[in-house]
Design a protein around this motif. Structure first.
Motif, PDB file in Angstrom:
ATOM      1  N   ASP A  49     -80.717  14.363 -46.280  1.00 59.02           N
ATOM      2  CA  ASP A  49     -80.822  15.124 -45.032  1.00 59.02           C
ATOM      3  C   ASP A  49     -79.465  15.577 -44.520  1.00 59.02           C
ATOM      4  N   ARG A  50     -78.451  15.575 -45.382  1.00 61.18           N
ATOM      5  CA  ARG A  50     -77.108  15.976 -44.965  1.00 61.18           C
ATOM      6  C   ARG A  50     -76.663  17.205 -45.750  1.00 61.18           C
ATOM      7  N   LEU A  51     -75.947  18.094 -45.072  1.00 56.44           N
ATOM      8  CA  LEU A  51     -75.444  19.312 -45.691  1.00 56.44           C
ATOM      9  C   LEU A  51     -74.025  19.569 -45.202  1.00 56.44           C
ATOM     10  N   LEU A  52     -73.118  19.792 -46.133  1.00 56.17           N
ATOM     11  CA  LEU A  52     -71.750  20.164 -45.816  1.00 56.17           C
ATOM     12  C   LEU A  52     -71.489  21.568 -46.352  1.00 56.17           C
ATOM     13  N   ILE A  53     -70.918  22.430 -45.510  1.00 57.00           N
ATOM     14  CA  ILE A  53     -70.631  23.812 -45.894  1.00 57.00           C
ATOM     15  C   ILE A  53     -69.151  24.084 -45.622  1.00 57.00           C
ATOM     16  N   GLY A  54     -68.424  24.464 -46.637  1.00 53.05           N
ATOM     17  CA  GLY A  54     -67.003  24.727 -46.505  1.00 53.05           C
ATOM     18  C   GLY A  54     -66.715  26.120 -45.982  1.00 53.05           C
ATOM     19  N   ALA A  55     -65.692  26.210 -45.133  1.00 54.76           N
ATOM     20  CA  ALA A  55     -65.192  27.489 -44.615  1.00 54.76           C
ATOM     21  C   ALA A  55     -63.672  27.436 -44.665  1.00 54.76           C
ATOM     22  N   PRO A  56     -63.074  27.577 -45.856  1.00 54.52           N
ATOM     23  CA  PRO A  56     -61.633  27.355 -45.999  1.00 54.52           C
ATOM     24  C   PRO A  56     -60.754  28.367 -45.275  1.00 54.52           C
ATOM     25  N   GLY A  57     -61.314  29.506 -44.888  1.00 49.07           N
ATOM     26  CA  GLY A  57     -60.514  30.491 -44.174  1.00 49.07           C
ATOM     27  C   GLY A  57     -60.642  30.414 -42.669  1.00 49.07           C
ATOM     28  N   PHE A  58     -61.322  29.381 -42.185  1.00 52.45           N
ATOM     29  CA  PHE A  58     -61.596  29.247 -40.757  1.00 52.45           C
ATOM     30  C   PHE A  58     -60.317  29.011 -39.956  1.00 52.45           C
ATOM     31  N   THR A  59     -60.186  29.736 -38.836  1.00 50.65           N
ATOM     32  CA  THR A  59     -59.107  29.519 -37.874  1.00 50.65           C
ATOM     33  C   THR A  59     -59.733  29.259 -36.518  1.00 50.65           C
ATOM     34  N   ALA A  60     -59.452  28.125 -35.920  1.00 52.74           N
ATOM     35  CA  ALA A  60     -60.039  27.781 -34.634  1.00 52.74           C
ATOM     36  C   ALA A  60     -59.527  28.713 -33.547  1.00 52.74           C
ATOM     37  N   ALA A  61     -60.444  29.151 -32.668  1.00 52.25           N
ATOM     38  CA  ALA A  61     -60.050  30.043 -31.573  1.00 52.25           C
ATOM     39  C   ALA A  61     -59.058  29.379 -30.650  1.00 52.25           C
ATOM     40  N   SER A  62     -59.143  28.050 -30.545  1.00 53.67           N
ATOM     41  CA  SER A  62     -58.229  27.321 -29.660  1.00 53.67           C
ATOM     42  C   SER A  62     -56.902  27.006 -30.335  1.00 53.67           C
ATOM     43  N   GLY A  63     -56.794  27.304 -31.626  1.00 48.03           N
ATOM     44  CA  GLY A  63     -55.564  26.989 -32.333  1.00 48.03           C
ATOM     45  C   GLY A  63     -55.119  28.082 -33.272  1.00 48.03           C
ATOM     46  N   PRO A  64     -54.841  29.289 -32.756  1.00 48.65           N
ATOM     47  CA  PRO A  64     -54.403  30.377 -33.634  1.00 48.65           C
ATOM     48  C   PRO A  64     -53.081  30.109 -34.333  1.00 48.65           C
ATOM     49  N   SER A  65     -52.362  29.097 -33.866  1.00 47.28           N
ATOM     50  CA  SER A  65     -51.107  28.740 -34.527  1.00 47.28           C
ATOM     51  C   SER A  65     -51.366  27.977 -35.827  1.00 47.28           C
ATOM     52  N   HIS A  66     -52.638  27.681 -36.118  1.00 44.60           N
ATOM     53  CA  HIS A  66     -53.007  27.006 -37.359  1.00 44.60           C
ATOM     54  C   HIS A  66     -53.896  27.949 -38.181  1.00 44.60           C
ATOM     55  N   PRO A  67     -53.372  29.082 -38.675  1.00 46.72           N
ATOM     56  CA  PRO A  67     -54.211  30.055 -39.372  1.00 46.72           C
ATOM     57  C   PRO A  67     -54.789  29.509 -40.677  1.00 46.72           C
ATOM     58  N   GLU A  68     -56.061  29.785 -40.852  1.00 47.23           N
ATOM     59  CA  GLU A  68     -56.765  29.430 -42.085  1.00 47.23           C
ATOM     60  C   GLU A  68     -56.537  27.977 -42.493  1.00 47.23           C
ATOM     61  N   GLU A  69     -56.527  27.114 -41.503  1.00 48.82           N
ATOM     62  CA  GLU A  69     -56.447  25.692 -41.828  1.00 48.82           C
ATOM     63  C   GLU A  69     -57.737  25.239 -42.512  1.00 48.82           C
ATOM     64  N   GLY A  70     -58.830  25.924 -42.172  1.00 46.39           N
ATOM     65  CA  GLY A  70     -60.099  25.589 -42.795  1.00 46.39           C
ATOM     66  C   GLY A  70     -60.856  24.517 -42.043  1.00 46.39           C
ATOM     67  N   ALA A  71     -62.134  24.419 -42.332  1.00 42.73           N
ATOM     68  CA  ALA A  71     -62.993  23.416 -41.712  1.00 42.73           C
ATOM     69  C   ALA A  71     -64.264  23.303 -42.534  1.00 42.73           C
ATOM     70  N   VAL A  72     -65.052  22.303 -42.219  1.00 40.46           N
ATOM     71  CA  VAL A  72     -66.331  22.078 -42.897  1.00 40.46           C
ATOM     72  C   VAL A  72     -67.417  21.922 -41.852  1.00 40.46           C
ATOM     73  N   HIS A  73     -68.511  22.651 -42.030  1.00 39.59           N
ATOM     74  CA  HIS A  73     -69.663  22.576 -41.143  1.00 39.59           C
ATOM     75  C   HIS A  73     -70.533  21.413 -41.605  1.00 39.59           C
ATOM     76  N   ALA A  74     -70.757  20.439 -40.738  1.00 39.67           N
ATOM     77  CA  ALA A  74     -71.553  19.258 -41.064  1.00 39.67           C
ATOM     78  C   ALA A  74     -72.899  19.341 -40.355  1.00 39.67           C
TER      79      ALA A  74
END
Length: 230
Positions: free
Chosen positions: A45-70
């Protein structure tokens, strides 16, 4: 004269393991421009989806740090996906440690999930663009190990193949040196896999010697396999 008429034959093949067709579309939403879905893994019942190009709106100083949707299903296989709790972060969002100087970590380029008989889940997430401080843009890479035994994902370890912060050689340093592999720029975490107590991490751009006594070849690639102790 006998005329042969071509005939098309269609075979109805039975479906195996799927009681009924199911179609769902998971849209990136706020994960736009993050290359959402470049890597994913599903376990029960678990799904992980990668988004390696993700840049948080609150942290534009960390471009494309990436994240994973859990994501998690709480009430059976045909219920909608919902956000899975993540320790120290927004629900449904796994971030890495802000340790890279360039922040082009591309966390989520690779993901893998595994579980055991006790119900504990382990995830490995690759960040192949992560740097090894104090170098800048060396793309040595890193991988994060997470566990979930109580309904909440938590980062428990960061694998880094080249710990150059320490004055003394680390076990990882010794391992790669003895294997005639230079992981600098190798993009450690470009591919990951976890099975039980074993974790495998690919370094496709590492310089490596194809045989004992031979010179290092650029981008020969290598795979590091770790065994969990304890």
């Amino acid at each position: 004269m006998i005329r042969v008429i071509p005939t098309l034959v269609f075979l109805a093949l039975p479906t195996v393991g799927f009681a009924q067709p199911v179609f769902e579309q998971l849209l990136p939403g706020v994960w736009g421009n993050g290359r959402y879905g470049v890597a994913l893994d599903l376990f029960d019942d678990r799904l992980l989806i990668g988004a390696p190009g993700f840049t948080a709106a609150s942290g534009p100083s960390h471009p494309e740090e990436g994240a994973v949707h859990a994501l998690i299903r709480i009430n059976g296989p045909f219920t909608p996906w919902t956000f899975s709790p993540v320790s120290g972060s927004t629900a449904g969002q796994i971030d890495g440690e802000h340790s890279s100087l360039t922040h082009l970590d591309y966390l989520g380029r690779a993901v893998d999930l595994d579980g055991d008989l006790l119900g504990r889940l382990t995830a490995v997430i690759g960040a192949p663009g992560s740097d090894s401080p104090p170098l800048v843009q060396d793309n040595t890479g890193a991988a994060y190990i997470l566990t979930d035994s109580s309904g909440q994902w938590r980062i428990i370890h960061r694998l880094d193949p080249w710990d150059i912060d320490d004055d003394e050689p680390t076990p990882a340093d010794d391992f790669f040196e003895e294997a005639n592999v230079d992981p600098t720029g190798g993009q450690f975490g470009h591919a990951v896999s976890v099975e039980g107590s074993l974790v495998a991490v690919g370094l496709p751009y590492a310089s490596a010697a194809p045989g004992e006594g031979m010179e290092l070849l650029p981008e020969a690639g290598a795979v590091a396999i770790y065994r969990r102790s304890g």
